[in-house]
Design an enzyme around this catalytic site. Structure first.
Site, short mmCIF file in Angstrom:
data_model
loop_
_atom_site.label_atom_id
_atom_site.label_comp_id
_atom_site.label_asym_id
_atom_site.label_seq_id
_atom_site.Cartn_x
_atom_site.Cartn_y
_atom_site.Cartn_z
N ALA A 168 0.81 -0.70 -0.21
CA ALA A 168 0.18 0.54 -0.18
C ALA A 168 0.88 1.01 -0.04
O ALA A 168 0.51 2.09 0.88
CB ALA A 168 -1.05 0.28 1.45
N VAL A 176 2.57 4.49 -2.85
CA VAL A 176 2.61 5.55 -3.58
C VAL A 176 1.96 4.49 -4.62
O VAL A 176 0.74 5.02 -5.18
CB VAL A 176 2.98 5.80 -4.29
N ILE A 177 2.70 3.37 -5.33
CA ILE A 177 2.71 2.94 -6.44
C ILE A 177 0.87 2.19 -6.15
O ILE A 177 -0.08 1.58 -7.26
CB ILE A 177 3.88 1.97 -7.07
N GLY A 180 7.88 -1.77 -3.88
CA GLY A 180 8.84 -0.51 -4.02
C GLY A 180 10.16 -1.24 -5.24
O GLY A 180 10.10 -2.34 -6.23
N HIS A 219 -9.90 34.94 -3.76
CA HIS A 219 -11.62 34.34 -3.25
C HIS A 219 -12.11 33.76 -4.13
O HIS A 219 -11.92 34.54 -5.46
CB HIS A 219 -11.47 34.55 -2.57
P1 FAD Z 1 13.97 6.21 -15.38
O1 FAD Z 1 13.18 6.77 -15.09
O2 FAD Z 1 14.02 5.24 -14.23
O3 FAD Z 1 15.60 6.16 -16.84
C1 FAD Z 1 16.12 5.76 -16.43
C2 FAD Z 1 16.98 5.51 -18.02
O4 FAD Z 1 17.75 5.21 -18.08
C3 FAD Z 1 16.12 4.24 -18.65
O5 FAD Z 1 15.31 5.10 -20.04
C4 FAD Z 1 16.70 3.37 -18.73
O6 FAD Z 1 16.08 2.63 -19.54
C5 FAD Z 1 17.85 4.30 -18.98
N1 FAD Z 1 19.45 3.33 -18.40
C6 FAD Z 1 19.79 2.64 -17.53
N2 FAD Z 1 21.01 1.95 -17.67
C7 FAD Z 1 21.19 1.90 -19.12
C8 FAD Z 1 22.71 1.88 -19.38
N3 FAD Z 1 23.45 1.61 -18.76
N4 FAD Z 1 22.52 2.06 -20.81
C9 FAD Z 1 21.50 2.90 -21.95
N5 FAD Z 1 20.90 3.34 -20.67
C10 FAD Z 1 20.90 3.51 -19.71
N6 FAD Z 1 7.64 9.84 -9.24
C11 FAD Z 1 7.33 11.75 -9.48
O7 FAD Z 1 7.87 11.84 -9.16
N7 FAD Z 1 5.73 11.43 -9.47
C12 FAD Z 1 5.19 10.55 -9.76
O8 FAD Z 1 3.82 10.70 -9.90
C13 FAD Z 1 5.57 9.60 -10.06
N8 FAD Z 1 4.67 7.79 -10.18
C14 FAD Z 1 4.83 6.91 -11.13
C15 FAD Z 1 4.34 5.74 -11.21
C16 FAD Z 1 4.57 4.34 -11.34
C17 FAD Z 1 3.75 3.08 -11.84
C18 FAD Z 1 6.45 4.29 -11.02
C19 FAD Z 1 7.07 2.73 -11.48
C20 FAD Z 1 7.27 5.38 -10.69
C21 FAD Z 1 7.23 6.66 -10.60
N9 FAD Z 1 7.49 8.36 -10.30
C22 FAD Z 1 7.05 8.87 -10.10
C23 FAD Z 1 9.48 7.79 -9.50
C24 FAD Z 1 9.87 8.31 -11.09
O9 FAD Z 1 9.69 7.45 -12.01
C25 FAD Z 1 11.90 8.07 -10.46
O10 FAD Z 1 11.49 8.05 -9.94
C26 FAD Z 1 11.94 8.93 -12.00
O11 FAD Z 1 11.67 8.09 -13.71
C27 FAD Z 1 13.29 8.33 -11.73
O12 FAD Z 1 14.10 8.73 -12.75
P2 FAD Z 1 15.68 8.73 -12.96
O13 FAD Z 1 15.92 9.67 -14.01
O14 FAD Z 1 16.70 8.39 -12.28
O15 FAD Z 1 15.28 7.20 -13.63
P1 AMP Z 2 6.99 1.51 -2.32
O1 AMP Z 2 8.19 1.39 -0.95
O2 AMP Z 2 6.22 2.78 -1.06
O3 AMP Z 2 5.84 2.07 -3.01
O4 AMP Z 2 6.05 1.06 -0.45
C1 AMP Z 2 6.01 -0.56 -1.02
C2 AMP Z 2 5.15 -1.56 0.47
O5 AMP Z 2 5.01 -2.65 0.50
C3 AMP Z 2 5.75 -0.81 1.31
O6 AMP Z 2 4.71 -0.37 2.39
C4 AMP Z 2 6.54 -2.68 2.12
O7 AMP Z 2 5.62 -2.31 3.45
C5 AMP Z 2 5.09 -3.41 1.21
N1 AMP Z 2 5.71 -4.63 1.20
C6 AMP Z 2 6.30 -5.23 0.94
N2 AMP Z 2 6.90 -6.61 1.11
C7 AMP Z 2 5.39 -7.19 1.39
C8 AMP Z 2 4.99 -8.29 1.31
N3 AMP Z 2 5.36 -9.11 1.43
N4 AMP Z 2 3.64 -8.00 2.00
C9 AMP Z 2 2.60 -6.75 2.30
N5 AMP Z 2 3.18 -6.49 1.81
C10 AMP Z 2 4.68 -5.87 1.48
#
Ligand code: FAD
Ligand code: AMP
Length: 475
Positions: free
Chosen positions: A189, A191-192, A278, A451
């Site tokens: 539970a 964010v995702i 996570g 407002h």
């Molecule tokens: P990434 O976005 O993961 O980008 C890394 C890039 O590097 C990728 O394209 C990968 O292919 C490339 N790469 C890796 N290794 C190599 C290599 N060796 N050579 C070439 N390319 C490579 N964050 C928010 O702030 N707001 C949100 O609402 C939010 N919603 C989310 C919802 C979901 C379902 C998920 C999964 C994540 C969400 N996040 C959100 C988190 C956010 O997406 C990440 O924190 C963010 O994308 C991290 O950015 P980054 O640049 O570190 O890496």
């Molecule tokens: P986040 O890191 O915010 O995406 O949250 C992941 C959540 O998954 C955390 O709140 C964890 O406590 C939960 N979690 C991790 N492992 C388990 C598990 N085996 N069963 C239920 N919840 C879990």
């Protein structure tokens, strides 16, 4: 062939592409390497953020929220709709269209900034050399004065519930589902888990969320978590706390999920199971053994406050280093590092990174929770203002939730702002600015707010800190 750049960035997510553009703005020659491949086999810039994370999930949250409102809330406004239906395929085409447009946009931004966007794999070797292997070509060596590693993260897989891409799925698969599962299980539970659980619940899934921890949204302020838990329950999300999943078995009629709670062994059966427990840093094949990069026990690249690795001239930013895994945190680190490389002074204020959950109600906060302030021993005061007393929220028929402000007793400094309610993710910007400027509660109290607006709840909460709320009885 050997090329040379001032800066080579590996990864074009929100960390990497922003770092690349900023470095180019400083007049440096820059290449940004990315290997992301979408499910259609096509490469795209933007990383997790654009292709599988923030943007596509928000597109679905918007569509599903509108559908939910049309079905359940329009009638309050006197609007009759008849039967409202959802065309999931069309909703998904809209989502894919947004992603396509924005990923293409990064290519355009690169061209405009004169950044070489290179599609393929990047690997840091020793002496700041980077081995670039194009998608359809042979490796080449690039020399660079500076390297920024921005490789992001990937979903954590549970050994007893391995992803099969069909029934036991990760967040990316859950975003791209082509039909509404009748019974949907979510492990985690966080964010995702909550955002994706909300999407499919609004579209008709019976959603059960299993969370190992006893506290709901442990990282949020307790008052906020309480309001959110009650609202999610009302919406039909079945969130089971203290439920530790131990196994998941795919059978003929679905997937059986076993978990343990305070009453012992339990199980549920669902059609699809999203594992959202996570994310872990992704560094596979990112650097050679002799590149000098240090990894901590959880797999994060070790960096200092300025994102410097142990190797001079090599930096790492975003999800692959310590700190919250958020797109705006990654981008700000990218900006800081590009500025530092150019010789400017720059720093990142890790204390005021906003966190947002795009659920309904939205949840957003910045700074410290009341529990954290209490633990710090600093005397504090709090003020809250409910959206039920805010005219704009009433007009919007979105009255659940509140704004809560925590301020220091001694010098009136605002220490934390917590919002649960309509547009919390937008409202939090004012709070971030206030904390960034070390504003006092009185600064907010004396700031004129339009407002009627939701932002008046922020104003009134600031007034409430000193028992001066004007549109709600004080403590
Ligand atoms: P990434 O976005 O993961 O980008 C890394 C890039 O590097 C990728 O394209 C990968 O292919 C490339 N790469 C890796 N290794 C190599 C290599 N060796 N050579 C070439 N390319 C490579 N964050 C928010 O702030 N707001 C949100 O609402 C939010 N919603 C989310 C919802 C979901 C379902 C998920 C999964 C994540 C969400 N996040 C959100 C988190 C956010 O997406 C990440 O924190 C963010 O994308 C991290 O950015 P980054 O640049 O570190 O890496
Ligand atoms: P986040 O890191 O915010 O995406 O949250 C992941 C959540 O998954 C955390 O709140 C964890 O406590 C939960 N979690 C991790 N492992 C388990 C598990 N085996 N069963 C239920 N919840 C879990």
């Amino acid at each position: 062939m050997s090329k040379g750049y001032d800066v080579v960035v590996i990864g074009a997510g929100p960390g990497g592409y922003i770092a690349a553009i900023r470095a180019a703005q400083h007049g440096m020659s820059v290449a940004c390497i990315d290997e992301w491949k979408n499910k259609d086999g096509k490469n795209a810039f933007g990383g997790t953020w654009l292709n599988a994370g923030c943007i596509p999930s928000k597109a679905l949250l918007e569509s599903s929220e509108l559908y939910h409102r049309a079905r359940h809330e329009f009638s309050k406004h006197g609007i009759s709709t008849g039967d409202v239906s959802m065309d999931v395929a069309k909703m998904q085409r809209r989502r894919a269209g947004i992603v396509r447009q924005l990923t293409g946009g990064i290519g355009g931004l690169f061209r405009a900034a004169k950044v070489d966007g290179l599609v393929g794999h990047g690997k840091l070797l020793s002496d700041k050399k980077v081995e670039f292997t194009p998608v359809d070509g042979d490796p080449e060596i690039i020399d660079s004065k500076h390297v920024i590693l921005a490789s992001g993260s990937g979903p954590i897989e549970l050994p007893f519930a391995k992803f099969d891409g069909e029934t036991i799925i990760d967040s990316w698969d859950a975003i791209e589902l082509d039909a509404v599962p009748a019974r949907l299980g979510v492990i985690g539970a966080g964010v995702i888990g909550l955002e994706l659980g909300s999407v499919w619940s609004r579209l008709g899934s019976e959603v059960t969320v299993l969370e190992a921890m006893e506290d709901f949204l442990f990282m949020a302020d307790r008052d906020v978590a309480k309001v959110a838990a009650a609202d999610f329950k009302k919406q039909g999300l079945d969130i089971r706390l203290g439920a530790k999943v131990t196994s998941a078995t795919v059978g003929k009629t679905g997937v059986r999920v076993d978990y343990e709670d305070k009453n012992g062994a339990q199980s549920i059966e669902v059609d699809k199971l999203i594992v959202a427990v996570g994310r872990r840093p992704y560094t596979d094949g990112l650097f050679a053994d002799d590149a000098g990069i240090q990894i901590d026990e959880r797999g994060f690249i070790v960096v200092d406050d300025e994102c410097r690795t142990r190797v001079k001239g090599v930096y790492a930013i975003g999800d692959c280093v310590r700190g919250t895994m958020l797109a705006h945190k990654a981008s700000e680190e990218g900006t800081m590092v590009a500025d530092l490389i150019s010789g400017e002074s720059a720093e990142m204020n890790y204390d005021v990174i906003p966190s947002v959950l795009y659920t309904n109600p939205e949840i957003a906060w910045t700074g410290k929770t009341e529990e954290q302030v209490k633990a710090s021993g600093r005397a504090y005061k709090t003020g809250t203002f409910p959206f039920a007393a805010d005219g704009r929220a009433k007009a919007m028929e979105q009255t659940s939730g509140m704004v809560k402000i925590i301020s220091a007793e001694d010098d009136d400094e605002i220490l934390g702002v917590h919002i649960v309610g309509p547009m919390a993710g937008e409202l939090i910007a004012e709070a971030v600015l206030a904390l960034e400027f070390s504003a006092s509660t009185e600064d907010l109290q004396r700031t004129i707010h339009a407002h009627p607006s939701l932002s008046e709840a922020m104003h009134e909460a600031a007034l409430a800190v000193d028992n001066r709320a004007l549109n709600y009885p004080n403590k």
